[in-house]
Write an enzyme that holds these catalytic residues in place. Sequence first.
Site, PDB file in Angstrom:
ATOM      1  N   HIS A 162       0.836  -1.212   0.000  1.00  0.00           N
ATOM      2  CA  HIS A 162       0.000   0.000   0.000  1.00  0.00           C
ATOM      3  C   HIS A 162       0.865   1.254   0.000  1.00  0.00           C
ATOM      4  CE1 HIS A 162       0.448   0.844   4.412  1.00  0.00           C
ATOM      5  NE2 HIS A 162       0.476  -0.470   4.535  1.00  0.00           N
ATOM      6  N   ASP A 174       6.472   1.157   6.477  1.00  0.00           N
ATOM      7  CA  ASP A 174       5.039   0.862   6.405  1.00  0.00           C
ATOM      8  C   ASP A 174       4.315   1.937   5.590  1.00  0.00           C
ATOM      9  OD1 ASP A 174       2.512  -0.157   6.845  1.00  0.00           O
ATOM     10  OD2 ASP A 174       2.365   0.598   8.897  1.00  0.00           O
ATOM     11  N   GLU A 209      -4.734   1.381   2.577  1.00  0.00           N
ATOM     12  CA  GLU A 209      -4.769   0.284   3.542  1.00  0.00           C
ATOM     13  C   GLU A 209      -4.976   0.806   4.950  1.00  0.00           C
ATOM     14  OE1 GLU A 209      -3.146  -2.631   6.484  1.00  0.00           O
ATOM     15  OE2 GLU A 209      -2.443  -0.605   6.043  1.00  0.00           O
ATOM     16  N   GLU A 210      -4.341   1.923   5.262  1.00  0.00           N
ATOM     17  CA  GLU A 210      -4.378   2.437   6.629  1.00  0.00           C
ATOM     18  C   GLU A 210      -5.756   2.976   7.011  1.00  0.00           C
ATOM     19  OE1 GLU A 210      -2.180   1.719   8.532  1.00  0.00           O
ATOM     20  OE2 GLU A 210      -0.220   1.703   7.567  1.00  0.00           O
ATOM     21  N   GLU A 236       4.096  -6.243   3.912  1.00  0.00           N
ATOM     22  CA  GLU A 236       3.793  -5.265   4.954  1.00  0.00           C
ATOM     23  C   GLU A 236       5.028  -4.975   5.800  1.00  0.00           C
ATOM     24  OE1 GLU A 236       2.007  -3.150   6.322  1.00  0.00           O
ATOM     25  OE2 GLU A 236      -0.021  -3.294   5.508  1.00  0.00           O
ATOM     26  N   HIS A 309       3.911   2.828  13.112  1.00  0.00           N
ATOM     27  CA  HIS A 309       2.954   3.933  13.152  1.00  0.00           C
ATOM     28  C   HIS A 309       3.459   5.103  13.999  1.00  0.00           C
ATOM     29  CE1 HIS A 309      -0.811   1.406  11.840  1.00  0.00           C
ATOM     30  NE2 HIS A 309       0.174   1.418  10.941  1.00  0.00           N
TER      31      HIS A 309
END
Length: 863
Positions: A162, A174, A209-210, A236, A309
């Site tokens: 993504h 990520d 995706e998030e 991922e 994150h």
Amino acid sequence: MGVQGRTTWGPIRSILVLAPILIIIPLYTLHRQFSLPVPNIHPYDPETNIPHPSEATILSYARYLSEDIGYRTPGTREHAIADAWLYQKLHDIGELCRQVVEKEPGRKLECTIWRQEGSGSHRFDIMATRLYKTYVNLSNLILRISDGTERSKADTVLVNAHLDSTLPSPGATDDALPVAVMLECARVLIETPGWEPKHGIIFLFNNAEESLQDGSHLYSTQHETASTVRAAVNLEAAGTTGPAMLFQATSEPMIEAYSHVPRPYGTVFANEVFSSGILLSDTDFRQFEQYLNVTGLDMAVVGNSYMYHMRGDLVENIQSGVAQHMADNVLALLRYLSSENSPIPTLANGFVRPQIVFFGLLGSFFVYSFTTAKILYGMMFVASLCLVRVARVKRVWSACGAVLSALVGAIIGANVVAAIMKYVLNKPLSWFKGEYYPLALYGPAAIGGMLISQLPFSKPGKSSMERPIFAGLLLFHSFLAAIGQFVNIGSSAAPFIGSLGFFTSLCLDTVLAYKDHSLHSRDDRELPLWAYPIAMLLPLSGGVQLLAATLVVFVPLTGRTGGDAPAEFIIASIVAVIGALCVSFTPAFAHRFGPRILRLAVVLILLGLGVAMAFFYSQNPFDRMHQKRLFVVHKEDLVTGKQDLHIAAADGAPGFDGLVHETATRFGEDGIPPQAVVMNDYNGDWDTLYPFSVFLSPYRIELPVNSAADTDPSPPEHQFTVTAVSDRIDAHVGRRHLTLKIDHPGIIWTVIAFDAHVLEWTLDNTPPDEYVRHHIKEASFYGTDSWNVSVTIKHPPPASRDEGLKVNFIGIVERRMWPAKKDDSDESSAMKLFEEFDKWIEERMDGTVDPLLIGCVSGHTVV
């Protein structure tokens, strides 16, 4: 040393002899487990000029996406810029494909590029919560490489990553790293002389995706190539170091395909843990399973998940070799899956869930079926029973009780210390800033529990229990493996590996005893010291590998699962159970030197535990590389004009309440203390993070009145309205039909929440058959400022309810996210507060806190 009689070696000398093994085996195991390839700098082999993946190229792409473009949250301008950049990169690959075909006449190679745009909605259940997602004008970027034939295009493998990043993170790993890996793999495949894909490869760069997997849902339900996908490989990242782990595999053919990669790293244990839902995490793979009904593999970088994150997800924190490892494995996998030997065609008619054991051990990768496992483990248990009988070991059942007591003692000991640290000393998460820190705290506690549990089995004047317990360990491991595999638990491989060492050791000792004519009916014959290294080798190496992989994932993530989560006890239990496998010889060795030495060992281990607890009591759980997550929302109510600051933590570490009060004193209205808020489905202040907001422990801080904000109306681009259109009531059937229209110019990640008994709507076909709270979340492409949902509800609502439909709404102002928008701020009071708060929290907490800072507008209306 003979096999009969008491040894002249005391406990100290014996431990010194075994110590090198206890140190070397784990270090060597960890070295093999986490070793990474030497990165390729150049895109071509210097000697052969054959193309190969270049880590330097991959990292340059990841750096451009995460640092030059920056935070690519769906709906932001940066996300649109990244979309345009990647679309151009795909066109460059398409041009490369055309040039290669021109240079190699007759080569069958075709590259097709799409920029998919679409709108849709889907139900997304997570954390025992029913949630609904909608999106408008979302995009995906797709590249298909085939040999140009219909056969090649009919059965394809999908590889996915993504493009977007989540709210507080630049997303270098990520998921910019996997995006870059896919680009580099596509280049290498195209430039490899003579390579032709017998089965097409679809590279999906999904764009959301998030925001709960909107992009992969769009592709799976609306793209023309989706029906040709037979298997999916999802890439991922939840960390920045170590090899990419295979943590989800859903069919035997795909696991077998993975065995062809140069550096496999994955276990059936990780597969079973992830599929159990314990981690409360998910990936795009879910959409491919649900809507395409395909099998596949899910791989991710998981080491150093402290950056997951967070703002620290930057290229500078990516370990050298990480990108190379993922690229080399993905390239090998795609080559195999696109070849004549590929299992892809066999998956066209569906697949069967895997009944297969797979794991890596000391550089080797083992794969065998559940049927084979049942036979092997069953035979091992039977052989163990026979060996114990042939060896004439007495008091075996009592010894098995001692072994079980040791395991229970380890679990109790570790959890008692966890309870003391959390409830007595008020120092939860003291182990957080080191993935292996829990070993130093809960390891001695577990061993202490094991030793204490052995005291009732060690009596003065009685024959030693060493040999019976050693045999009991063999029976315990082999029985656990056999019974576990009988109920199809693939992780039963762990106790089976443990049993191999004990079986080999006891078998050798028995053979030598027969040879020396020293085997007799008595069972107090001391084990030779060499029996322990042989018994330790496999369980220690296998256990260390399993324990390290588990802690690397669980320590950072478990420490951020909310203040009410039993993080201490989860980590303590992991250390106790898997640690007991690593040092499973301990109960037998504890009886080697008699009751007095055993009691002395208990005293010494308890003293060591006291030192460990004192050390961790003095620790701050957080530092600059292992930060506390802080969630901060500046919320402006568009109905009342009131502005509040909402602050929450996702852990139970001490000091948060004090920090909140300091924040209120520094930024809040004078004399008004912060107010603790109950987190539930009706707390709309945190709906932008719903349902993950359940992890949070929130406070509300009233902000001082801003005269400028009071006199200047909100700019038109921030008007947020919910209206009912096409509204009609059928009183005779008790139904109301309406379309909710949500207009949100300049606002992203909008959420509406309302109470109703929904009979039908445009979201899914099975709304809850009751009057209940509903949450609908939206994430669309940049510039999209409207969406709608049509519903049919029971009317009128239950007695004592409002006659109309009350709708709560909230969203993030696109230019009010710090630091993502510090160079493109709307100069609002929220952004000015964030800038000041960010500097203050950095100085006040010495960089140990990473705050998510978002400015939201909210309100409610009755329609």
